[in-house]
Design an enzyme around this catalytic site. Structure first.
Site, PDB file in Angstrom:
ATOM      1  N   ASN A   3      -7.183  12.328 -10.639  1.00 50.70           N
ATOM      2  CA  ASN A   3      -7.903  12.698 -11.866  1.00 50.70           C
ATOM      3  C   ASN A   3      -7.812  14.213 -11.984  1.00 50.70           C
ATOM      4  OD1 ASN A   3     -10.217  13.898 -10.463  1.00 50.70           O
ATOM      5  ND2 ASN A   3     -10.641  11.781  -9.876  1.00 50.70           N
ATOM      6  N   ASP A  46      -6.022   7.136  -5.317  1.00 47.39           N
ATOM      7  CA  ASP A  46      -6.403   8.519  -4.977  1.00 47.39           C
ATOM      8  C   ASP A  46      -7.228   8.540  -3.685  1.00 47.39           C
ATOM      9  OD1 ASP A  46      -6.816  11.241  -5.232  1.00 47.39           O
ATOM     10  OD2 ASP A  46      -8.058  11.113  -7.029  1.00 47.39           O
ATOM     11  N   SER A  66      -2.419   4.818 -14.117  1.00 50.60           N
ATOM     12  CA  SER A  66      -3.390   4.505 -15.190  1.00 50.60           C
ATOM     13  C   SER A  66      -3.784   3.035 -15.300  1.00 50.60           C
ATOM     14  CB  SER A  66      -2.881   4.966 -16.579  1.00 50.60           C
ATOM     15  OG  SER A  66      -2.957   6.365 -16.705  1.00 50.60           O
ATOM     16  N   THR A  67      -3.182   2.160 -14.491  1.00 49.40           N
ATOM     17  CA  THR A  67      -3.442   0.723 -14.695  1.00 49.40           C
ATOM     18  C   THR A  67      -4.645   0.204 -13.912  1.00 49.40           C
ATOM     19  OG1 THR A  67      -1.982  -0.018 -12.911  1.00 49.40           O
ATOM     20  CG2 THR A  67      -0.983   0.331 -15.095  1.00 49.40           C
ATOM     21  N   GLY A  68      -5.350   1.102 -13.224  1.00 56.43           N
ATOM     22  CA  GLY A  68      -6.532   0.687 -12.464  1.00 56.43           C
ATOM     23  C   GLY A  68      -7.802   1.083 -13.201  1.00 56.43           C
ATOM     24  N   ASP A 122       0.859  -1.189   0.000  1.00 58.55           N
ATOM     25  CA  ASP A 122       0.000   0.000   0.000  1.00 58.55           C
ATOM     26  C   ASP A 122       0.894   1.238   0.000  1.00 58.55           C
ATOM     27  OD1 ASP A 122      -1.654   2.118   0.680  1.00 58.55           O
ATOM     28  OD2 ASP A 122      -2.689   1.024   2.293  1.00 58.55           O
ATOM     29  N   ILE A 123       0.725   2.094  -0.978  1.00 58.52           N
ATOM     30  CA  ILE A 123       1.613   3.254  -1.120  1.00 58.52           C
ATOM     31  C   ILE A 123       1.484   4.224   0.057  1.00 58.52           C
ATOM     32  CG2 ILE A 123       0.085   4.797  -2.447  1.00 58.52           C
ATOM     33  CD1 ILE A 123       2.575   5.259  -4.309  1.00 58.52           C
ATOM     34  N   TYR A 151      -8.341   3.490 -14.999  1.00 62.80           N
ATOM     35  CA  TYR A 151      -8.073   3.979 -16.361  1.00 62.80           C
ATOM     36  C   TYR A 151      -7.652   2.866 -17.335  1.00 62.80           C
ATOM     37  CZ  TYR A 151      -8.633   8.895 -14.932  1.00 62.80           C
ATOM     38  OH  TYR A 151      -9.131  10.104 -14.492  1.00 62.80           O
TER      39      TYR A 151
HETATM   40  P1  ADP Z   1      -5.899   5.127 -12.462  1.00 61.25           P
HETATM   41  O1  ADP Z   1      -7.188   5.891 -12.498  1.00 61.25           O
HETATM   42  O2  ADP Z   1      -4.689   5.997 -12.816  1.00 61.25           O
HETATM   43  O3  ADP Z   1      -5.963   3.854 -13.217  1.00 61.25           O
HETATM   44  P2  ADP Z   1      -6.149   3.679  -9.906  1.00 61.25           P
HETATM   45  O4  ADP Z   1      -5.994   4.207  -8.534  1.00 61.25           O
HETATM   46  O5  ADP Z   1      -7.475   3.139 -10.303  1.00 61.25           O
HETATM   47  O6  ADP Z   1      -5.645   4.855 -10.887  1.00 61.25           O
HETATM   48  O7  ADP Z   1      -5.096   2.524 -10.152  1.00 61.25           O
HETATM   49  C1  ADP Z   1      -3.714   2.714 -10.328  1.00 61.25           C
HETATM   50  C2  ADP Z   1      -2.974   1.536  -9.721  1.00 61.25           C
HETATM   51  O8  ADP Z   1      -2.883   1.728  -8.312  1.00 61.25           O
HETATM   52  C3  ADP Z   1      -3.655   0.192  -9.932  1.00 61.25           C
HETATM   53  O9  ADP Z   1      -2.653  -0.748 -10.319  1.00 61.25           O
HETATM   54  C4  ADP Z   1      -4.231  -0.142  -8.564  1.00 61.25           C
HETATM   55  O10 ADP Z   1      -4.267  -1.524  -8.329  1.00 61.25           O
HETATM   56  C5  ADP Z   1      -3.219   0.511  -7.667  1.00 61.25           C
HETATM   57  N1  ADP Z   1      -3.625   0.850  -6.287  1.00 61.25           N
HETATM   58  C6  ADP Z   1      -4.869   1.017  -5.771  1.00 61.25           C
HETATM   59  N2  ADP Z   1      -4.785   1.329  -4.458  1.00 61.25           N
HETATM   60  C7  ADP Z   1      -3.465   1.369  -4.142  1.00 61.25           C
HETATM   61  C8  ADP Z   1      -2.715   1.623  -2.950  1.00 61.25           C
HETATM   62  N3  ADP Z   1      -3.309   1.911  -1.778  1.00 61.25           N
HETATM   63  N4  ADP Z   1      -1.346   1.555  -3.012  1.00 61.25           N
HETATM   64  C9  ADP Z   1      -0.728   1.278  -4.166  1.00 61.25           C
HETATM   65  N5  ADP Z   1      -1.371   1.031  -5.326  1.00 61.25           N
HETATM   66  C10 ADP Z   1      -2.723   1.070  -5.318  1.00 61.25           C
END
Ligand code: ADP
Length: 169
Positions: free
Chosen positions: A24, A34, A122-124, A10-11, A126
């Site tokens: 966004n 986000d 962008s890999t979630g 988790d970031i 988007y």
């Molecule tokens: P986007 O709209 O740019 O695709 P997302 O947040 O939907 O952004 O996803 C971007 C990436 O972050 C995805 O690979 C998702 O699995 C990942 N992600 C979601 N939550 C977390 C978190 N708490 N820590 C790290 N990565 C995350």
């Protein structure tokens, strides 16, 4: 020279100078990483984003650009917000995705941040294919001149981690 490290997790839990948010363009919060950053960092981050909307970014933050705010309650000092492109099967938006990484590093340099954590932008929501997203992320960081010493990619699931591991090799 910049050291690239990969972490599964988790970031919001990372101890680094700056955490990058896959925001966004509204800057007013969203789902995915986000939402997690705003939840963990508290209302100070949203207040700072609202200030940006009231000043520099009245129309929102354009895709491919990056801007920093406080990190609120996070252990990082700053959150760098960047807006990734939505995946398109008909239009090549790779330059915009690369720009997110490059511009975030440029902002980190301006701040004097030496360690930075990125999600897989962008890999979630988007929908950018993870293998291609990983390749662009690694290639861009490798080819960018920066004073950042550690770029940590924080991958939320095993599939993303494996994609980055492959791209790093
Ligand atoms: P986007 O709209 O740019 O695709 P997302 O947040 O939907 O952004 O996803 C971007 C990436 O972050 C995805 O690979 C998702 O699995 C990942 N992600 C979601 N939550 C977390 C978190 N708490 N820590 C790290 N990565 C995350």
């Amino acid at each position: 020279m910049v050291t690239i490290t990969l972490v599964r997790g988790d970031i919001t839990k990372q101890s680094v100078d700056a955490i990058v948010n896959a925001a966004n363009s509204s800057l007013l919060g969203g789902g995915g990483v986000d939402g997690a950053i705003h939840r963990a960092g508290g209302p100070e981050i949203l207040d700072a984003c609202r200030d940006l909307r009231a000043s520099h970014f009245g129309k929102g933050l354009p895709t491919g650009q990056a801007v920093a705010t406080t990190a609120g309650r996070l252990s990082a000092q700053w959150v760098i917000h960047t807006v990734g492109p939505v995946w398109s099967a008909t239009e090549d938006r790779s330059t915009l995705l690369a720009s997110c990484y490059g511009e975030s590093l440029r902002v980190a340099d301006e701040l004097g941040a030496h360690t930075i954590a990125f999600p897989a932008i962008s890999t979630g929501i988007y929908r950018w294919p993870i293998n291609d997203g990983a390749r662009i992320a690694i290639e861009t960081v490798r080819s960018t001149t920066t004073n950042v010493t550690e770029v940590r990619f924080v991958l939320f699931d095993e599939r993303a981690y494996t994609a980055f591991e492959t791209a790093l090799r």
